[in-house]
Design an enzyme around this catalytic site. Structure first.
Site, PDB file in Angstrom:
ATOM      1  N   ASP A 272      46.443 -12.486   2.367  1.00 30.10           N
ATOM      2  CA  ASP A 272      46.518 -11.076   1.972  1.00 30.10           C
ATOM      3  C   ASP A 272      45.464 -10.753   0.924  1.00 30.10           C
ATOM      4  O   ASP A 272      45.011 -11.628   0.196  1.00 30.10           O
ATOM      5  CB  ASP A 272      47.920 -10.794   1.403  1.00 30.10           C
ATOM      6  CG  ASP A 272      48.953 -10.800   2.538  1.00 30.10           C
ATOM      7  OD1 ASP A 272      50.137 -11.019   2.263  1.00 30.10           O
ATOM      8  OD2 ASP A 272      48.509 -10.634   3.697  1.00 30.10           O
TER       9      ASP A 272
ATOM     10  N   ASP B  48      45.883  -9.505  -1.758  1.00 33.40           N
ATOM     11  CA  ASP B  48      46.546  -9.267  -3.066  1.00 33.40           C
ATOM     12  C   ASP B  48      46.434 -10.533  -3.918  1.00 33.40           C
ATOM     13  O   ASP B  48      45.763 -11.487  -3.545  1.00 33.40           O
ATOM     14  CB  ASP B  48      48.019  -8.893  -2.829  1.00 33.40           C
ATOM     15  CG  ASP B  48      48.761 -10.025  -2.124  1.00 33.40           C
ATOM     16  OD1 ASP B  48      49.889  -9.818  -1.676  1.00 33.40           O
ATOM     17  OD2 ASP B  48      48.166 -11.128  -1.979  1.00 33.40           O
TER      18      ASP B  48
ATOM     19  N   ASP C 265      48.597 -12.881  -4.643  1.00 28.40           N
ATOM     20  CA  ASP C 265      49.094 -14.107  -3.973  1.00 28.40           C
ATOM     21  C   ASP C 265      48.059 -14.638  -2.987  1.00 28.40           C
ATOM     22  O   ASP C 265      47.765 -15.834  -2.944  1.00 28.40           O
ATOM     23  CB  ASP C 265      50.397 -13.790  -3.218  1.00 28.40           C
ATOM     24  CG  ASP C 265      51.605 -13.995  -4.132  1.00 28.40           C
ATOM     25  OD1 ASP C 265      52.732 -13.630  -3.770  1.00 28.40           O
ATOM     26  OD2 ASP C 265      51.371 -14.526  -5.255  1.00 28.40           O
TER      27      ASP C 265
END
Ligand code: 28F
Length: 639
Positions: A503, A505, A507
């Site tokens: 992803d 993001d 993480d």
């Protein structure tokens, strides 16, 4: 357009042909015309000042980036001889800046030891610059000349007194019709200037950025030379030194010089950086081999003498004795031979003998004089040996286990039909949901999917035995089929591309760094061979009615909102890959026709090494500071 007929004499023709050749094939002279090639122009000019410093005639070199993205380099050396070049009947300064290879190495005289030779690179920089201004202060007099795309634009002038100043001042603006990128990166210059100040003890280099809103200045000056380099590398970012002093060795033979500085820290990684004539030899070579052979022998001899190893024991391996080692090897020699076309591997066999001889003699002496430090170093190598033994057993266990269930491939792997590795790719996908949609939309002829389970181990802080027993890494090792560490064999790699898809993001970024750290530490061959890629999923979906656009950056999103006519336009940020339906995932991220992949390359082992040591080391402070400082690098790598 002036219509006077220019009657060039043959020397002018030789000059113009030479510079034309450089402008036609710049890659032949500076490697690439990318960002690296742009900065190489500065390094060539600085090398000439370093030569003047090595001659003991220059103390301070100032490098400045100006608002118009031109760069100036100034030294306080002797300045270029102000007479005429007898062969060409032109000022020496003009010859140095317009005749290819006009300098000692090609015109006789000294030898290239500092990466440049008093003007070897100057004419290349001149040819590839929109303009170059030179001011030469020599014997109390000041001379100037201006060039444009290599040709004289304002002739050599004697301006009068130099008011006591001496040395050369060169300011140049790279030609935007040659370089894709013409914005200088302060950190790229800083890394190389810092390296140069370590490699040439006592030379002071001042780096300045005068561009609007990013004014900065740094003074790089290390009397300690490569000992200071070790202190810089072994600061808290890499781990804590386990013995106080840096071990320094130096020797000369037949005009060649070899210097080594080394210190162990409490990490499990080795950092060996080697140079030949001040140029980084990232692929190593004979100087590194000589060092490694001598190190392994000296530590085994000392361990046997101390009774820590029995005479008939197998002894400590090279990896054992280099765990936690940070070392700099710098050699200076005349006819340096490089093996790889990237000039990153030294081939001179005499340098293997020289470094082996120096390190063997000096280490034996050092251990005799510092038994306590000798003991610490041996104990660390013994611990590494035990861990390696444990890793071997764990690896055997996996082999036996996979042999037992005769499916050496991990259960979660959705393999592809094509068997020829170079035609295939495997996506390492974070999480089962994204893994599921990737399996649905992939082209199973050549695309394999391996969903990753849980968090990948942070190998920066783990020894090999932990790697072998880590449930998230084992499936990757089995799927790729090429082994890790000493077992690594790129011929057995099962896929041509390994694409990390996580992803966009925090993480996802963490997974990316963990995987890159794992590949960098244990399967570096994959990065060097260009097998590792990062998938670039879209950040935004921008739509208005039936019209749909995928944006891969903030700027692109704004552009599409603008394009679709702001009213009634909606833009949603993708939280994760799982949010996309299979068609979108295929269209935006997996279809070779439409996707964007980022190839991960080891552009600069030091920078990458620093990123992984800092980001993945367990010291919080430097990590945050590093990300702030290097966010753009991290963004570029899209980590
Ligand atoms: C900003 C870049 O290029 N500095 C230089 C010198 C000094 C000498 C030199 C250079 C003619 C052809 C050898 C002076 N006195 N800074 C620089 N400083 N070139 S370039 O000589 C050029 C000779 O090759 C120099 C005595 N010997 C050499």
């Amino acid at each position: 357009m002036s219509n006077e007929v220019k009657n060039y004499d043959d020397s002018q023709i030789q000059v113009l042909e030479g510079l034309e050749a450089v402008r036609k094939r710049p890659g032949m002279y500076i490697g690439t015309t990318s960002l690296r090639g742009l900065h190489h122009l500065v390094f060539e000019i600085v090398d000439n000042s370093i030569d003047e410093a090595l001659a003991g005639e220059c103390d301070c070199i100032t490098v400045t980036i100006w608002p118009d993205n031109s760069v100036s380099v100034q030294d306080d050396g002797r300045g270029i001889p102000s007479g005429l070049n007898e062969k060409l009947g032109k000022p020496t300064l003009e010859v140095v800046y317009t005749v290819l290879h006009a300098g000692g190495k090609f015109g006789g005289g000294g030898y290239k030891i500092a990466g440049g030779l008093h003007g070897v690179g100057a004419s290349v920089v001149n040819a590839l610059s929109e303009w170059v201004e030179v001011e030469n202060c020599r014997d109390g007099e000041r001379y100037t000349e201006r060039f444009e795309k290599g040709a004289v634009a304002r002739p050599f002038m004697h301006e009068g007194s130099s008011d006591g100043r001496h040395g050369l001042y060169v300011r140049f603006k790279p030609d935007p019709t040659i370089f894709e990128e013409t914005v200088f990166d302060y950190d790229i210059l800083l890394t190389r200037m810092r390296e140069q100040s370590f490699l040439n003890a006592g030379v002071k280099i001042i780096l300045k950025d005068e561009r609007e809103g990013q004014e900065r200045e740094e003074v790089l000056h290390y009397e300690g030379g490569i000992v200071s380099f070790i202190e810089y590398l072994n600061n808290e970012k890499r781990g804590t030194p386990i013995h106080p002093q840096v071990i320094y060795m130096k020797g000369e033979e037949d005009g060649s010089i070899a210097e080594v500085a080394m210190q162990y820290n409490d990490s499990y990684n080795e950092t060996i950086i080697s140079f030949a004539n001040n140029m980084a030899t990232i692929e190593g070579g004979t100087h590194e081999t000589g060092f490694k052979n001598a190190l392994t022998k000296a530590i085994n001899d000392y361990a046997k003498k101390a009774g820590v190893i029995k005479p008939d024991d197998k002894g400590l391996s090279g990896d054992d004795v280099r765990e936690g080692l940070v070392a700099i090897i710098s050699v200076k020699l005349t006819d340096a031979q490089f093996e790889s076309q990237t000039k990153a591997k030294l081939g001179n066999s005499e340098m293997r003998r020289l470094t082996d001889k120096i390190v063997s003699a000096k280490l034996e002496e050092f251990f005799e004089e510092n038994p306590a430090v000798g003991k610490i170093i041996i104990e660390k190598a013994m611990a590494a040996n035990r861990a390696r033994e444990a890793a071997r057993k764990a690896r055997e266990l996996i082999r036996r286990k996979s042999a037992l269930d005769s499916s050496p491939l991990p259960g979660k792997l959705a393999d592809c039909n094509e068997r020829e590795a170079r035609l295939t790719e495997v996506y390492l996908v974070e999480g089962d949901s994204a893994g599921g949609s990737a399996k649905n939309c992939r082209d199973s002829r050549f695309q394999a999917i391996l969903p990753l389970r849980g968090k990948v181990l942070n190998v920066e802080k783990a020894r090999l035995d932990k790697v072998y027993s880590n449930t998230s890494l084992i499936p990757i090792i089995q799927a790729l089929g090429c082994g890790i560490g000493e077992d690594f064999n790129i011929e057995k790699l099962r896929y041509g591309k390994i694409i990390i898809m996580a992803d966009a993001d925090v993480d996802g970024s963490h997974i990316r760094v963990l995987l890159l750290t794992f590949f960098f530490r244990h399967m570096r061959g994959l990065i060097e061979n260009g097998n590792i890629y990062l998938a670039q999923p879209p950040l935004y979906k921008v739509h208005k009615g039936k019209q749909l656009r995928y944006a891969f950056s903030e700027e692109e999103k704004d552009k599409y909102v603008e394009e679709l006519g702001t009213k009634g336009v909606e833009s949603e940020r993708y939280k994760g890959l799982g949010e996309m339906d299979p068609e979108q995932l295929w269209e935006t991220t997996m279809n070779p026709e439409t996707r964007t992949l980022l190839k991960v390359t080891v552009e600069d082992a030091i920078a990458c090494d620093e990123i992984f040591s800092v980001l993945m080391g367990d010291m919080v402070e430097p990590r945050r500071e590093f990300i702030e400082k290097n966010a753009k690098f991290v963004e570029n790598l899209d980590i």
